[in-house]
Design an enzyme around this catalytic site. Sequence first.
Site, short mmCIF file in Angstrom:
data_model
loop_
_atom_site.label_atom_id
_atom_site.label_comp_id
_atom_site.label_asym_id
_atom_site.label_seq_id
_atom_site.Cartn_x
_atom_site.Cartn_y
_atom_site.Cartn_z
N CYS A 79 46.23 6.86 41.49
CA CYS A 79 44.91 7.52 41.45
C CYS A 79 44.38 7.54 40.01
O CYS A 79 44.04 6.49 39.48
CB CYS A 79 44.99 8.89 42.09
SG CYS A 79 43.38 9.45 42.66
N HIS A 162 47.93 8.56 46.95
CA HIS A 162 49.04 9.34 46.37
C HIS A 162 50.31 9.23 47.21
O HIS A 162 50.58 10.13 48.02
CB HIS A 162 48.64 10.82 46.32
CG HIS A 162 47.62 11.15 45.30
ND1 HIS A 162 47.93 11.56 44.02
CD2 HIS A 162 46.27 11.14 45.35
CE1 HIS A 162 46.83 11.79 43.34
NE2 HIS A 162 45.80 11.54 44.13
N GLU A 164 53.20 9.94 46.39
CA GLU A 164 54.08 11.06 46.07
C GLU A 164 53.76 12.31 46.89
O GLU A 164 54.54 13.26 46.92
CB GLU A 164 54.03 11.36 44.56
CG GLU A 164 52.80 12.11 44.06
CD GLU A 164 51.54 11.25 43.95
OE1 GLU A 164 51.53 10.08 44.39
OE2 GLU A 164 50.53 11.79 43.42
N1 GLN Z 1 38.81 11.61 40.39
C1 GLN Z 1 39.87 11.52 39.45
C2 GLN Z 1 39.46 10.71 38.22
O1 GLN Z 1 38.39 10.19 38.18
C3 GLN Z 1 41.10 10.91 40.09
C4 GLN Z 1 41.58 11.81 41.21
C5 GLN Z 1 43.05 11.83 41.41
O2 GLN Z 1 43.84 11.38 40.57
N2 GLN Z 1 43.46 12.40 42.51
O3 GLN Z 1 40.20 10.61 37.28
#
Ligand code: GLN
Length: 182
Positions: A79, A162, A164
């Site tokens: 992410c 994710h 995890e």
């Molecule tokens: N929206 C976050 C970003 O732009 C990422 C979201 C996440 O890691 N769950 O960094």
Amino acid sequence: MKIAILALQGAFAEHQEVLESLGVQTFLVRNLQDWEQEKQALVIPGGESTAMTRIMRDLGLWTPIRHAIMEGLPVFGTCAGLIMLDDTHLGTMDITAQRNAYGRQLGSFFTQDEFAGIGRVPMTFIRAPFIERAGQEVEILATVQGRVVAARQQRQLVCAFHPELTPEDKRIHEFFLSIIRQ
Ligand code: GLN
């Protein structure tokens, strides 16, 4: 094997639990001194890429982490961790991420879809990015709704979702361990 987990903010504890349940030693990186310990790989967790960028720069972690990855340290970014590796951030991977890419209503959702070489895996998306551009060296590993959500470039592995957060299925973490051992 010892894996460093960047722990400046975000979902680092969940990665640590999954990796330790797989019998791997880990340590959390909160500053430059932590980072200097011996390690065979790095995990960059989800969180907020703008905050992570600022804290990494403030602590002097930006350049050492960038160099270590460029020199071949295996890295797994999830992410915000995916965003950190793209060409507008650390730039170690030949990808461009689009942040918060699913709009407000679809900001967070769960699905199951194919992951190359593994099969159907659970995918939890939380204000997730997707990969809007991937260079020739990048292998696409998963797409959801026509968008690239997982990829690999040599020893760099990234997921927009994710893994995890669904610790009952550890296959993507196991896949990362196999990349480290290669
Ligand atoms: N929206 C976050 C970003 O732009 C990422 C979201 C996440 O890691 N769950 O960094």
